[in-house]
Design a protein around this motif. Structure first.
Motif, PDB file in Angstrom:
ATOM      1  N   LEU A  56       0.752  -1.199   0.032  1.00 24.05           N
ATOM      2  CA  LEU A  56      -0.034   0.004  -0.061  1.00 24.05           C
ATOM      3  C   LEU A  56       0.790   1.251  -0.133  1.00 24.05           C
ATOM      4  CD1 LEU A  56      -2.896  -1.177   2.627  1.00 24.05           C
ATOM      5  CD2 LEU A  56      -3.054  -0.885  -0.108  1.00 24.05           C
ATOM      6  N   VAL A  57       2.019   1.091   0.785  1.00 21.34           N
ATOM      7  CA  VAL A  57       2.786   2.424   0.852  1.00 21.34           C
ATOM      8  C   VAL A  57       3.517   2.608  -0.398  1.00 21.34           C
ATOM      9  CG1 VAL A  57       4.767   3.578   2.030  1.00 21.34           C
ATOM     10  CG2 VAL A  57       3.153   2.300   3.303  1.00 21.34           C
ATOM     11  N   ILE A 497      -2.868  -6.020  11.991  1.00 20.95           N
ATOM     12  CA  ILE A 497      -4.393  -6.435  11.948  1.00 20.95           C
ATOM     13  C   ILE A 497      -4.981  -5.797  10.655  1.00 20.95           C
ATOM     14  CG2 ILE A 497      -6.432  -5.720  13.204  1.00 20.95           C
ATOM     15  CD1 ILE A 497      -4.902  -5.986  15.599  1.00 20.95           C
ATOM     16  N   CYS A 498      -4.723  -4.516  10.522  1.00 15.34           N
ATOM     17  CA  CYS A 498      -5.272  -4.001   9.336  1.00 15.34           C
ATOM     18  C   CYS A 498      -4.793  -4.245   7.955  1.00 15.34           C
ATOM     19  CB  CYS A 498      -4.971  -2.197   9.556  1.00 15.34           C
ATOM     20  SG  CYS A 498      -5.893  -1.430  10.931  1.00 15.34           S
ATOM     21  N   LYS A 499      -3.693  -4.807   7.791  1.00 13.87           N
ATOM     22  CA  LYS A 499      -2.991  -4.799   6.498  1.00 13.87           C
ATOM     23  C   LYS A 499      -2.876  -6.454   6.125  1.00 13.87           C
ATOM     24  CE  LYS A 499      -0.540  -0.627   5.988  1.00 13.87           C
ATOM     25  NZ  LYS A 499       0.681   0.059   5.840  1.00 13.87           N
ATOM     26  N   PHE A 529      -5.329   5.541  11.977  1.00 10.64           N
ATOM     27  CA  PHE A 529      -5.776   6.173  10.873  1.00 10.64           C
ATOM     28  C   PHE A 529      -4.615   6.091   9.636  1.00 10.64           C
ATOM     29  CE2 PHE A 529      -5.181  10.373   8.492  1.00 10.64           C
ATOM     30  CZ  PHE A 529      -6.615  10.708   8.362  1.00 10.64           C
ATOM     31  N   THR A 530      -3.277   5.863  10.182  1.00  9.11           N
ATOM     32  CA  THR A 530      -2.417   5.851   9.047  1.00  9.11           C
ATOM     33  C   THR A 530      -2.540   4.496   8.276  1.00  9.11           C
ATOM     34  OG1 THR A 530      -0.797   7.141  10.482  1.00  9.11           O
ATOM     35  CG2 THR A 530      -0.026   5.806   8.708  1.00  9.11           C
ATOM     36  N   ASP A 531      -2.739   3.371   8.977  1.00 10.75           N
ATOM     37  CA  ASP A 531      -2.905   2.095   8.505  1.00 10.75           C
ATOM     38  C   ASP A 531      -4.336   1.858   7.711  1.00 10.75           C
ATOM     39  OD1 ASP A 531      -0.429   1.114   8.713  1.00 10.75           O
ATOM     40  OD2 ASP A 531      -0.518   0.807  10.797  1.00 10.75           O
ATOM     41  N   MET A 532      -5.071   2.416   8.342  1.00  9.68           N
ATOM     42  CA  MET A 532      -6.452   2.149   7.667  1.00  9.68           C
ATOM     43  C   MET A 532      -6.700   3.289   6.422  1.00  9.68           C
ATOM     44  SD  MET A 532      -8.772   1.714  11.050  1.00  9.68           S
ATOM     45  CE  MET A 532     -10.306   1.540  10.461  1.00  9.68           C
ATOM     46  N   GLU A 533      -5.675   4.048   6.284  1.00 10.46           N
ATOM     47  CA  GLU A 533      -5.669   5.090   5.090  1.00 10.46           C
ATOM     48  C   GLU A 533      -7.208   5.893   5.137  1.00 10.46           C
ATOM     49  OE1 GLU A 533      -5.332   2.679   1.577  1.00 10.46           O
ATOM     50  OE2 GLU A 533      -3.266   2.319   1.976  1.00 10.46           O
TER      51      GLU A 533
END
Length: 1546
Positions: A56-57, A497-499, A529-533
């Motif tokens: 994603l990054v 967890i998020c990714k 917030f960062t990982d869930m974009e």
């Protein structure tokens, strides 16, 4: 302006920060020395492979770079600035105020900054800076924070006197001064601003640590940076300058109006440095300042005198956003009264309350939690982030008990003792974790990691700041230490967890702020917030305004005030939150579950106990009764339609039908069959504690529905559960035993448990039965108690055949309907079509058409043709339909996750909170009709498949048409990087894709099943297209799966199947190079040469064979045998598998090679050619014609006889130990050998005879006549070979003569075999009789005695006992077969004297000891159920030769039974009750002790193995191993004697 290609490394890093890339990734890129030129060349793969950046990054960086280049944005050159300590550039004056900070970070890319003179460096305004609000004015000591780089509104002038005016000071350099200088500087700024506000009568706040853009270039005006504060009292004491700067009368007023400094912490997730904004409020109340004007002498530190001096007295006032001296003092004094009047009016007005607009918080909360739906989704996961709960709040958490809480990030160290956790675990099971538990090792797959932590089975409780009751080293720490030591762990946990675990949209993060917010909680928001974009799946609930304000001040730094407020519910009491959310839950909050009990009542099933039995989906008596009325009203039609459209049946389908909310679910005839077998199984419990019933069904014929229907209707009489997939048999067994005994007093008196197991292999079922039987034995349940019934539901291409084979255990569900079923289906279809269009209930329509082959093919073809009429063939969604159809056609139970579909369709759905169905709305109308949406039972993760396999197959045919072939589509699928590299759910996708090319299929021809080497797709492409295309496809798959050795192995097999032997050899060598110790791959390598050899033999079949034209074939055969010997070596050293294919294949090739040798013209043309060939093979003689052409083969060919002998001996011994029947429905795995010998004993007899024929030189018709007439003419070797030819060459062949009595006169054969041995074996020389010959000689006598004791050739038992003394004295040197024969020969008889018995027992015990050792060597670490010991003989009631009876004679008494009944009687032990068998076998006495069986008779304890664990008796009252006197039957195996039919002596 600098173009991107001229950027330096630090400029690239700066740009990365500006687009929101995390510091850890930026540092990795700095190490790689990435400058502008390199940045332009980078691809997504480069970023992932070289730096380990997540997909994603990497995608973000590439997208932002391309946007930057596309828009032609350049960075302006500005001279003279340097990057700041945080990598941010400086530049720009107050003109920056007009920058629009509200622009979203994705839109705003480096707006141009204003140029300044003398600056030659470039500058970029950072797009990630967000507006924030200042601390509420006049609120001292409140919990408030700022986020670093947030931006306050610009400095302001006087507005209404009550709203404060603001002045900013960066103070960065001044903060580093010593105490005296710092205090002078601070006091000067405060007193100047303060007196200006007091004179103008306006409230005001001066902020230190906020950029005023005078000498702080590079930062925007109002940007929060903070200052380092070493000692707060320096600032507080600085205000002591008041007394020196004002007159005595004024100083008192000034003290009252200038409030003490406030220190507001500045949060910075990337730094451990503690910074503050120092704020001083000015409140000139009219009661203090009325009629006064204040002049001040500002302090100023003079470096020349090295002390603080005071400037001349000056009157200051606020003018706009500045504080300036008053120029016209007369005018200023004259207007004092006007200003006093304005202040007085302003103070009066502030207390006149305007009514507040009341928000509908209940609706807002409902919309946020349900994502805009009416009810909370059952399948939605929730992640809670919380701190300390107040006692009152803990009584209002019922709403959380019915939500799917995936995990809780808990910052309360006392939570387990007195907080939220302690309350939650009273109702639910939860696993206690720390953040370090979420550090996934690199070698571990996500699937295994999730499984190890039980993440989808029970709530994971993550203690983020220690745990006070824990004895390990997990103590809470202060917030600064936490940021230094724990923030990385938090980042990893959230990222994982998020990714990798939960896909976007499948979960909601809820911040429950129940006590003051600290820095760690704010850091958690930043990570999510960062990982869930984004923020759309994060909400905040806070009763306290103060708690919320501090949280908000940090959160808005990331996403803006409006967004934070929109997704927060503030001021609502927890009890009101509780009541509001309970109302919208699909299940009523107090719903309880009940189980039936033995005494016909019911007991409560506690949720937390149920969750601990996580491998079972337990069906309660009142299942679904807690469903809310709102849910029924809104979802009942959808649930019904989903089922009839092809979805799997759910408990709600049965419940809604039972309660008459929808029509009934049809009961197929198979339902009644299963129910009948179930009733019988309850009776069978007398002999079997674990019973099995199998439902075999055609795919899509409703077998699974039948299984679940049986459970549903038996739930009040039995304890029912579905076994969830992917749990070990041991785990399922443990939970099944817990379910059986749950809330029951006596383990003897429990209801049986009915377990439904869907689509598992036979091996798993056997293992589960084994585990359950072991548990029952351990629990000491009385024999005759039915404990468990395993209802297995499996797909099969031949269900009727399976049913016919075992009618008492198997039930078939097919597409055919009985007359009764036809009537039921026709009636149901009519009712459904009144409610739904036929295409919306397609699967039911197909079933009611009875799937008659021609009719159904036409119906499906018509349906699909109509459906695809106006489809857009170029659309990406059509591509998706093709891919899913391909997978569903060839891979059973395959699906594609919704997340993968979105990746393929590149759905950049700006997922706002109320657009959950963006994926569905992006599908074409065709896709909506053919896709069925699935949810994983455990993870609730969504996926899709085609509604029915027949529809998938038809879509594939029609969508491809004549223009495109399936191999092309499969090739396209392999090249879909977006699907293969999509990180979420990659393991499932890779598994299905692998199966498409690798999983072998069963081929059905004329009703018989045979196994193919290849997957159905590869078979299809080979047959319907070309073998070359199939090979190309597998090559591409080999590349896609990182050059996997098993793909190389399949390529070798595919190539040799089409006689491409060179290519096959290359691929086999590639596979063997990667896995040099894998016996299955080495076997494939040998098979390449074996097939090649056969092809070469076929090519020269009809020509005269010479040494020259056969040399190539001979070389290939020898190479094949060499490969098989390598395979054998690896197989022997493999402790977990036994692959014996190498031995069988070596014999096959060796005998084919002998056939070729004997057919050579050099031998076949001569009358004594056979003898000459044997001479060549067995001695040093080499015919002249062979010397040169075969010079490299002579050594190997002369060892051929011994090689074959050793391989045949190994096979014989292996078959002596273990049962040889290969299960009909054995699961096909990647690791399986080419040669499956289905009747190995018959094969061994045939091949031994063939081997004997080649080396004896006589045909079977001549040899027997030759021996008695002229025994001297035969050498010992020739006699051995004739014995081999007759079937006496090894113990297995000899005993098989007793089983196979159809073809020949076995007595005569055995007499001939015996006559070939020396007439007086005791006097025979070693070259005439070695140990193997002795074994075969004695075995032949034992076999003959089983057929007749009247034969003149049969020696006396005593003579053979004497002969057996020639076996080696050291038992470890004895062959296993010799030890086995010693047990049979020396088993004591009734007429023996006590000393004789003791002597015999000693011989037997010694033999058993060494036999057991060799048994365990043979067994390795293979589970016993996979290699069951074979019983050859039983102890009978006779004496002498009649003391033992062969198993075949026992089995003769069951030949009148069908195969299934025979199996059942042997399995249950009923066979021993057949009168003839009971009369035939001898009952021996013994006792049990500690679960072991001992034989009565010998002085030394003689342990007898018992084959069935639960056949050992025990004391039912004490539930302990019982010391009982017993009787049993004795069987003789290569493990020693075994006990059957153990019975307690009355």
């Amino acid at each position: 302006m600098l173009p991107i290609e001229k950027w330096t490394e630090s400029e690239v890093s700066f740009w990365m920060r500006s687009i929101g890339v995390k510091e850890q990734y930026i540092q990795k890129l700095e190490k790689e020395e990435v400058n502008g030129q390199i940045l332009l060349e980078l691809t997504e793969d480069d970023l992932k492979q070289e730096t380990g950046i997540t997909s994603l990054v990497a995608r973000l960086i590439i997208r932002k770079r391309n946007d930057f280049v596309d828009k032609g944005l350049k960075i302006k050159e500005i001279k003279g600035s340097q990057p700041s300590g945080h990598g941010r550039q400086k530049g720009g004056k107050k003109g920056k105020k007009d920058v629009d900070h509200k622009k979203d970070e994705t839109d705003q890319i480096c707006p141009e900054a204003e140029p300044q003179a003398h600056q030659d460096q470039f500058v970029c305004v950072l797009p990630t800076k967000r507006d924030c609000k200042p601390r509420p004015f006049g609120k001292e000591g409140i919990d408030f924070t700022y986020a670093k780089h947030s931006v306050l509104q610009p400095e302001s002038g006087v507005f209404d006197l009550i709203s404060p005016c603001h002045e900013y000071k960066s103070f960065d350099n001044a903060a580093k001064l010593d105490r005296t200088r710092l205090q002078a500087k601070f006091a000067k700024e405060v007193l100047k601003f303060g007196s200006g506000c007091m004179n103008i009568r306006s409230n005001g706040t001066i902020h230190f640590g906020v950029m005023d853009s005078r000498d702080d270039t590079g930062y925007v005006h109002g940007e929060i940076i903070g200052v380092l504060v070493s000692e707060k009292d320096i600032y507080v004491d600085a205000l002591d300058h008041i007394e020196r700067s004002f007159s005595r009368s004024d100083s008192e007023h000034v003290r009252q109006c200038i409030r003490p400094p406030q220190f507001i912490e500045v949060m910075d997730i990337n730094s451990t440095e503690k910074r503050y904004v120092v704020e001083v409020d000015i409140v000139p109340s009219i009661g203090i300042v009325k009629d006064r004007v204040y002049s001040v002498r500002l302090p100023n530190f003079k470096e020349s005198s090295n002390k603080t001096e005071h400037e001349k007295e000056t009157i200051y006032r606020r003018v706009g956003s500045k504080t300036e001296p008053v120029s016209d003092q007369n005018d200023f004094y004259q207007r004092v009264r006007d200003r006093d009047g304005q202040r007085e009016e302003a103070e009066r007005c502030r207390y006149v309350n305007t009514p507040e607009i009341c928000q509908d918080l209940g609706r807002k909360l409902t919309m946020l939690i349900t994502s805009g739906k009416k009810l909370i989704e059952k399948e939605k996961w929730y992640i809670l982030v919380t701190n300390k709960f107040k006692p009152d709040d803990l009584s209002s958490i019922d709403f959380l008990l019915n939500m799917n809480i995936f995990c809780v990030f808990d910052f309360d160290p006392d939570s387990k003792v007195s907080g939220f956790c302690s309350k939650y675990i009273q109702h639910h099971a939860a696993n206690m974790h720390f953040m370090q538990n979420y550090q996934k090792p690199n070698h571990k797959s996500i699937e295994d990691f999730v499984s190890d932590l039980h993440l989808f089975e029970q709530t994971s409780w993550i203690f983020c700041n220690g745990r006070s009751d824990y004895k390990g080293n997990e103590m809470p720490c202060d917030h600064d230490t936490w940021i230094q030591t724990k923030v990385t762990l938090l980042r990893d946990s959230v990222s994982l967890i998020c990714k990798q675990i939960l896909p976007k949209g499948a979960f909601l993060v809820v911040f429950l702020l129940t006590s003051p917010v600290e820095k760690p909680l704010s850091a958690t928001f930043y990570e999510f917030f960062t990982d869930m974009e984004g923020h759309e799946d994060i909400i905040c609930i806070s009763e306290s305004e103060d708690n919320y304000q501090k949280w908000q001040s940090f959160a808005e730094g990331s996403c803006g005030t409006e967004t934070v407020n929109r997704s927060s519910v503030v001021g609502m009491k927890m009890s009101h939150v509780n009541a509001t959310l309970q109302r919208i839950q699909p299940v009523t909050s107090q719903a309880t579950k009940y189980l039936p009990v033995y005494l016909k009542g019911q007991c409560l099933l506690e949720t937390r106990k149920e969750e601990r039995m996580y491998s079972l989906e337990i069906l309660s008596v009142n299942h679904c009764d807690g469903t809310s009325d709102d849910f029924i009203k809104s979802d009942k039609e959808n649930i019904e339609r989903q089922f009839y459209h092809g979805g799997r049946v759910t408990w709600l389908n049965f419940w809604l039908a039972e309660k008459k909310f929808v029509g009934e679910v049809i009961q197929r005839d198979a339902y009644r069959d299963v129910s009948g077998l179930l009733t019988d199984a309850m009776k069978w419990g007398v002999d079997r504690p674990v019973n099995s019933i199998n439902i075999y069904h055609h795919p899509g014929s409703g077998g699974s529905t039948v299984g679940r229907q049986v459970l549903w209707n038996k739930r009040t009489d039995l304890r029912c559960a579905v076994v969830k997939p992917s749990y070990s048999a041991a785990t399922v067994s443990e939970h099944a035993v817990q379910l059986r005994e749950y809330e029951e007093k006596d383990p003897e008196k429990c209801l049986p448990v009915l377990l439904l197991i869907e689509d598992c292999d036979k091996e798993y079922l056997d293992e589960l039965r084994n585990e359950l039987e072991f548990a029952i034995n351990t629990k000491k349940i009385k024999q005759g108690t039915p404990c468990f019934i395993l209802l297995s539901c499996r797909r099969s291409h031949t269900p009727e055949k399976m049913c016919k084979d075992s009618p008492l255990q198997n039930v078939a569900v097919t597409h055919k309907l009985s007359k009764k079923e036809k009537r039921q289906f026709a009636g149901k279809r009519q009712k459904l079509e009144e409610k739904y269009q036929p295409e919306f209930i397609l699967t039911f329509v197909l079933m009611s058409e009875e799937f008659q082959h021609q009719k159904i093919v036409e119906y499906v073809a018509q349906f699909v043709k109509h459906l695809l009429q106006d489809i857009d063939h170029g659309a990406v969604v059509t591509r998706l339909i093709r891919y899913v159809s391909l997978l569903n056609t060839y891979v059973q139970k395959s699906f594609i996750s919704q997340s993968h579909c979105e990746a393929l369709m590149k759905l950049t759905i700006q997922r706002n909170r109320f657009h959950e169905h963006a994926f569905e709305s992006s599908l074409s109308k065709q896709a909506k009709l053919v896709f069925i949406h699935l949810r994983d039972d455990k993870t609730h993760i969504q996926s899709i498949r085609i509604i029915h396999p027949l529809v998938a197959k038809e879509i594939l045919q029609q969508l491809l048409g004549d223009q495109k072939q399936q191999s092309e589509l499969a090739m396209e699928l392999l090249h879909e990087d977006g699907l293969f590299n999509h990180r979420f759910g990659e393991e499932y996708y890779a598994k299905f894709l692998r199966a498409l090319f690798m999983r072998r299929c069963r081929v059905i021809s004329k009703g018989d099943e045979s196994k193919s080497f290849f997957s159905p797709l590869i078979e299809h492409v080979s047959e319907k297209e070309t073998p070359d295309k199939a090979i190309e496809l597998l090559k591409e798959a080999y590349k896609r799966f990182n050059k996997d050795a098993f793909f190389a192995q399949q390529l070798a097999r595919l190539n040799y199947s089409h006689e491409k032997f060179e290519e096959a050899k290359d691929w086999a060598e590639i596979a063997a190079k990667q896995l040099p110790n894998n016996s299955y791959i080495l076997d494939t390598k040998g098979q390449v040469y074996r097939r090649w050899f056969n092809a070469k033999c076929k090519a020269i079949e009809k020509v005269t064979k010479t040494a020259e034209n056969t040399a190539d074939a001979v070389e290939t055969a020898l190479k094949a045998m060499e490969c098989f010997r390598e395979c054998e070596k690896s197989a022997k050293s493999d402790l977990e598998n036994m692959n014996n294919s190498g031995f069988f294949a070596e014999v096959e090739v060796g005998l084919s090679l002998l056939k070729l040798l004997f057919s050579l013209s050099v031998f076949s043309s001569k009358t004594n050619g056979h003898s000459e060939c044997m001479n060549y093979l067995l001695t040093g003689y080499i015919p002249e014609e062979l010397k040169k052409p075969w010079e490299n083969f002579h050594i190997n060919l002369k060892g051929l006889q011994m090689t074959l002998h050793d391989a045949l001996e190994w096979i014989s011994e292996d078959l002596s130990y273990f049962q040889t029947d290969i299960s009909a429905d054995e699961e096909e795995t990647i690791e399986s050998s080419e040669m499956k010998i289905s009747h190995p004993m018959t094969w061994l007899v045939r091949k031994s005879s063939e081997y004997g024929k080649y080396f004896s030189g006589y045909s079977l018709s001549i040899a027997p006549k030759l021996c008695p007439s002229n025994p001297g003419s035969l050498t010992p070797f020739m006699k051995r070979m004739i014995i081999y030819q007759l079937g006496g060459g090894n113990i297995t062949s000899i005993f098989s003569l007793l089983t196979d009595q159809k073809e020949k006169d076995q007595v005569k054969v055995l007499e001939t075999i015996i006559s070939l041995y020396p007439s007086n074996p005791l006097m025979a020389r070693l070259d005439q009789m070695d140990q193997m010959d002795l074994v075969n000689y004695i075995a032949a006598h034992i076999a003959l005695s089983c057929l007749t004791t009247q034969s003149p050739k049969l020696a006396a038992l005593k003579d053979l006992q004497k002969l057996s003394q020639q076996f080696p004295k050291e038992k470890r040197k004895c062959l296993s077969s010799a030890l086995f024969l010693l047990i049979l020969l020396f088993w004591p008889e009734d007429h023996d004297t006590d000393p004789e018995k003791e002597t015999k027992y000693n011989i037997v015990l010694s033999a058993v000891e060494y036999l057991k050792r060799s048994y365990w060597t043979k067994m390795k670490d293979i589970p016993q159920r996979k290699k069951r010991i074979y019983t050859h003989f039983f102890l009978s009631n006779g004496s002498g030769w009649d003391k033992i009876v062969h198993k075949s004679k026992v089995e003769m008494n069951t030949k009148f039974l069908s195969i299934s009944e025979k199996r059942m009687k042997w399995f249950s032990g009923e066979v021993w009750k057949i009168p003839k068998i009971a009369k035939l076998l001898r009952t021996v006495s013994g006792w049990t002790e500690d679960g072991k069986v001992y034989l009565e008779g010998p002085k030394e304890k003689f342990t007898i193995t018992h084959l069935k664990a639960f056949s050992v008796p025990y004391d039912n009252e004490l539930l302990l191993d019982s010391n009982e006197n017993i009787t049993f039957y004795l069987g003789f195996t290569f493990r020693g004697p075994v006990a059957y039919n153990i019975t307690v002596k009355k």
